[in-house]
Write an enzyme that holds these catalytic residues in place. Structure first.
Site, PDB file in Angstrom:
ATOM      1  N   ALA A 106      -4.372  61.304  39.040  1.00 11.26           N
ATOM      2  CA  ALA A 106      -4.900  59.938  39.016  1.00 11.26           C
ATOM      3  C   ALA A 106      -5.134  59.478  37.574  1.00 11.26           C
ATOM      4  O   ALA A 106      -4.817  58.344  37.214  1.00 11.26           O
ATOM      5  CB  ALA A 106      -6.195  59.864  39.809  1.00 11.26           C
ATOM      6  N   CYS A 153      44.469  70.407  71.868  1.00  9.79           N
ATOM      7  CA  CYS A 153      45.543  69.544  72.358  1.00  9.79           C
ATOM      8  C   CYS A 153      46.490  70.259  73.303  1.00  9.79           C
ATOM      9  O   CYS A 153      47.405  69.637  73.858  1.00  9.79           O
ATOM     10  CB  CYS A 153      46.323  68.946  71.189  1.00  9.79           C
ATOM     11  N   LYS A 176      20.284  84.888  35.751  1.00 10.11           N
ATOM     12  CA  LYS A 176      21.378  83.942  35.850  1.00 10.11           C
ATOM     13  C   LYS A 176      20.984  82.895  36.886  1.00 10.11           C
ATOM     14  O   LYS A 176      20.927  83.164  38.083  1.00 10.11           O
ATOM     15  CB  LYS A 176      22.662  84.660  36.272  1.00 10.11           C
ATOM     16  N   CYS A 236      46.542  75.576  71.785  1.00  7.35           N
ATOM     17  CA  CYS A 236      45.495  74.956  70.974  1.00  7.35           C
ATOM     18  C   CYS A 236      44.377  74.465  71.902  1.00  7.35           C
ATOM     19  O   CYS A 236      44.647  73.701  72.837  1.00  7.35           O
ATOM     20  CB  CYS A 236      46.067  73.786  70.192  1.00  7.35           C
TER      21      CYS A 236
HETATM   22  S1  IVH Z   1      24.726  81.838  28.997  1.00  7.79           S
HETATM   23  C1  IVH Z   1      29.088  80.871  27.594  1.00  7.79           C
HETATM   24  N1  IVH Z   1      22.581  82.157  30.407  1.00  7.79           N
HETATM   25  O1  IVH Z   1      26.159  80.661  34.682  1.00  7.79           O
HETATM   26  C2  IVH Z   1      27.823  81.569  27.844  1.00  7.79           C
HETATM   27  N2  IVH Z   1      24.438  81.061  31.425  1.00  7.79           N
HETATM   28  O2  IVH Z   1      28.695  81.526  36.017  1.00  7.79           O
HETATM   29  C3  IVH Z   1      26.715  80.646  27.922  1.00  7.79           C
HETATM   30  N3  IVH Z   1      24.028  80.334  33.715  1.00  7.79           N
HETATM   31  O3  IVH Z   1      28.388  78.349  33.441  1.00  7.79           O
HETATM   32  C4  IVH Z   1      26.039  80.775  29.197  1.00  7.79           C
HETATM   33  N4  IVH Z   1      21.967  81.070  33.840  1.00  7.79           N
HETATM   34  O4  IVH Z   1      25.972  77.601  33.507  1.00  7.79           O
HETATM   35  C5  IVH Z   1      23.836  81.682  30.391  1.00  7.79           C
HETATM   36  N5  IVH Z   1      20.607  82.503  31.525  1.00  7.79           N
HETATM   37  C6  IVH Z   1      21.841  82.015  31.507  1.00  7.79           C
HETATM   38  C7  IVH Z   1      22.419  81.372  32.606  1.00  7.79           C
HETATM   39  C8  IVH Z   1      23.734  80.908  32.534  1.00  7.79           C
HETATM   40  C9  IVH Z   1      22.936  80.455  34.474  1.00  7.79           C
HETATM   41  C10 IVH Z   1      25.274  79.713  34.181  1.00  7.79           C
HETATM   42  C11 IVH Z   1      26.062  78.952  33.169  1.00  7.79           C
HETATM   43  C12 IVH Z   1      27.490  79.407  33.360  1.00  7.79           C
HETATM   44  C13 IVH Z   1      27.434  80.102  34.643  1.00  7.79           C
HETATM   45  C14 IVH Z   1      28.521  81.143  34.717  1.00  7.79           C
END
Ligand code: IVH
Length: 686
Positions: free
Chosen positions: A48, A426, A130, A423
């Site tokens: 708020a 059909c 990742k 199929c």
């Molecule tokens: S490094 C060229 N770090 O995974 C190297 N990528 O499958 C730079 N991604 O296209 C990327 N988490 O978009 C990096 N911690 C991370 C990541 C990451 C996700 C993605 C990224 C890349 C894809 C590959």
């Protein structure tokens, strides 16, 4: 100012200088609280109180529009919807990652790195989760968010700036308490939708009769590519940033230092980032993430291993696809155990009969799975799957769930499943094509027509709102649509005869169909369902040819000149357009007034004219000048070196001009630059 301001109400507005000061203070405060809330998750004021500050700033800006700055927190929403997304080049290529699920591959990666670095230098790795989201490039000029670009094909993507501006964890202006803002900063991150938000969002889509998204990643990618940023603003998204693609005037020795800077500039960075020096540490890191993976509210599909030393990275280099200094070590796909209630056969738009297991619903990685493709009769036989069996299923990314194996055979086991000889849609006699079973009645089978309609109107194709599986079924069964083009002849009166339609919804669907008569070229190509042509190939074709008729007339050689298109694709495309029945179907669609949009093709036949640097205030936005230079074959960078072909200096040019003079690099004023462009066949509108 007071006298000239027609809206000025005496006695209400404060003195302009005091107002400007107040607006500035409010902006700084709002930015700080937004950062504390969205990035650090430790708010200091209530919602708020935040809203009150926000409203006060809105009020000041409404009374004094000249006070509005593009990076004001009030400017995150409200951009005009676009007609289409522009394609722009990345500041630096956005490469992919090499990936593996095999610990031995990780060992081999480490050995390669160690060997390349040479005796005595021990590799040190940066470890991160990742993130399974949609990749994005964020570009800041003079500390202000200038554009956000999707990954696209890695070299160029789509500008989705107005959409990314609506994401609260993305600073519109870099924080500069701890370090200054570079002139030009390009960062790479991932747009994420939290699993809990994704589930709510999908549930609402299903309630409305719309098609749910397959994964949080698809949903995030869809939200980012909207033409109307108010739609993006209505979805809850986050951006997590992990890489400095380019930072003018700043050099980092290590990735860790880069990530620290990203944090200081005010971004969210990946959680639990760590460093490692041995394979054992890497494996332990991945194993520990695998354990917490299901407790996280966002999808990760593995961990990323990256050499920390940026000098060593440069020495190792990249392939055209991925850097040699990084590896994604992925998790195995998520698995669950459930029961096959029934095996059904589906006929797709290409006539292939697919056996499908109808499963007792089970949640796999945040998505409820109730059916899984069994691919074809041979796969079914090999796995010996039968109704009533308890099976292990898996889901990798947003790939359709698969049945891995039988865990327990059903009591009183059912007979082995046989594919039908006719199929189911059909009644045509099916034919066998390798392991596949196909209905040959391509233009007469209602299931194939239904599949084509669903594909035509799907989200990546014409994106016809409200035309999903069920409606397509009704349209075909009722006989209202007998060929694809017939979709454009459907009337509200006809729809009102169908189950589930009332006057309003019938008119809405007809309007939605007609609203898509001028589709983007790439969407139209996807909609046609050309074999081998998916989203990214369609975008490449559209970008390279710019016009539907040119694609339709293209020879195999011309098609293969497009990067990423090989002989198999070129053959599939030319065969598709050569087929008389396809020609008839396309003719019928175009005859209904459908006009795929043409665009300027991206030229690839240009000479490399080298990198120019733009500095100072120019009569046009810097990106516009840079784009004009790129269109004739040049590149644009942020820093001057001996390789720079020329520097374009506007007003107040600063240190780059000095550096150019010191290095003897040619300096052009803006007029000189425009003249140079024209000599090369380019132009620039001021
Ligand atoms: S490094 C060229 N770090 O995974 C190297 N990528 O499958 C730079 N991604 O296209 C990327 N988490 O978009 C990096 N911690 C991370 C990541 C990451 C996700 C993605 C990224 C890349 C894809 C590959």
């Amino acid at each position: 100012m007071t006298a000239r301001d027609p809206d000025h109400r005496p006695g209400r507005a404060a003195a302009p200088r005091a107002v400007a000061k107040e607006a500035e203070t409010l902006r700084a405060e709002l930015d700080r609280h937004s950062y504390l809330y969205h990035v650090e998750a430790r708010p200091q004021i209530s919602d708020a109180q935040f809203d009150e500050l926000f409203r006060r700033l809105q009020e000041l800006e409404r009374d004094h529009p000249d006070l509005i700055t593009p990076d004001s927190p009030t400017q995150r929403v409200g951009a005009e919807p676009l007609e289409k997304l522009e394609t722009v080049e990345h500041v630096a290529p956005m490469l992919s990652l090499d990936s593996t699920q095999d610990a031995n591959e990780v060992r081999r990666f480490h050995d390669r790195v160690a060997k390349l670095l040479g005796e005595g230098i021990e590799p040190r790795y940066m470890l991160q989760p990742k993130l399974d989201g949609a990749s994005i490039e964020l570009v800041y000029e003079q500390g202000v968010l200038a554009r956000a670009v999707t990954r696209g094909n890695g070299r160029a993507g789509e500008a989705v700036t107005m959409n990314v501006r609506t994401i609260a964890s993305v600073p519109l202006r870099l924080r500069t308490e701890a370090r200054p803002a570079p002139d030009l900063l390009a960062l790479r991150g991932e747009v994420m939708m939290y699993i809990s938000d994704f589930q709510n969002f999908n549930a609402r889509l299903v309630e409305r009769g719309a098609e749910p998204y397959a994964s949080p990643r698809n949903s995030a990618a869809g939200a980012v590519r909207q033409l109307d940023s108010s739609i993006t603003a209505s979805r809850r998204l986050d951006v997590i940033v992990y890489d400095v693609l380019a930072a003018d005037g700043t050099r980092f020795a290590t990735d860790s230092a880069g990530v620290q800077a990203i944090r200081e500039w005010g971004f969210k960075v990946p959680e639990r980032t760590s460093v490692a020096r041995s394979v054992e540490e890497i494996l332990a890191y991945q194993a520990s993430f695998a354990q917490v993976r299901d407790d996280l509210d966002y999808e990760i599909d593995g961990v990323v291993i990256k050499l920390d030393d940026l000098g060593a990275r440069a020495a190792m280099g990249t392939t055209s696809h991925h850097p040699r200094w990084a590896l994604a070590y992925k998790f195995p796909p998520r698995q669950e155990v459930t029961r096959i209630d029934k095996i059904d056969v589906q006929v797709g738009r290409t006539g292939v009969l697919t056996p499908v297991a109808l499963l007792r619903p089970v949640v796999v990685g945040g998505v409820t799975v109730s059916r899984a493709s069994l691919h074809n009769r041979e796969e079914l036989k090999r796995k010996d799957l039968r109704e009533g069996d308890t099976v292990r299923i898996q889901r990798a990314g947003d790939v359709i769930p698969q049945v891995v194996e039988v865990v327990e055979k059903g009591a009183h086991r059912a007979a082995p499943f046989e594919m039908p000889s006719e199929c189911p849609a059909c009644g045509s006699r099916v034919v066998e094509d390798g392991p596949r079973t196909v209905c040959p009645n391509r233009f007469g089978c209602p299931a194939q027509l239904k599949g084509r309609i669903v594909h035509f109107s799907a989200r990546d194709a014409l994106d016809i709102e409200g035309l999903g599986d069920e409606t397509a079924n009704l349209l075909v069964e009722s006989g209202f649509v007998r060929e694809l083009a017939g979709l454009f002849d459907v009337t509200p009166e006809q729809l009102m005869e169908l189950e589930g339609f009332a006057e309003k919804s019938a008119h809405a669907l007809v309007a939605a169909i007609h609203a898509r008569k001028v589709p983007e070229l790439a969407r139209f190509l996807i909609a046609l369902g050309i074999p081998e042509v998916g989203v990214s190939v369609a975008r490449d074709l559209a970008g390279q040819f710019g016009d539907f008729e040119r694609i339709r007339a293209a020879s195999r050689e011309e098609l293969e000149a497009v990067p990423g298109i090989g002989p198999r694709m070129s053959e599939a495309i030319t065969d598709f357009f050569a087929d008389a029945r396809n020609q008839g179907a396309i003719f019928a669609v175009l005859a209904r007034g459908v006009r795929p949009q043409s665009s300027e093709p991206v030229r690839t036949d240009l000479p490399d004219l080298g990198a120019a640097v733009f500095t100072g205030t120019l009569p046009v936005a810097r990106v516009v000048a840079e784009d004009a230079w790129r269109r004739v074959g040049g590149k644009a960078t942020g820093s001057v070196s001996k390789k720079t072909v020329f520097v374009v200096a506007g007003d107040d040019p600063g240190s780059k001009l000095e550096k150019a003079e010191k290095l003897g690099v040619e300096v052009l004023d803006f007029e000189g630059f425009v003249a140079r462009l024209r000599e090369l066949g380019g132009d620039l509108e001021v």
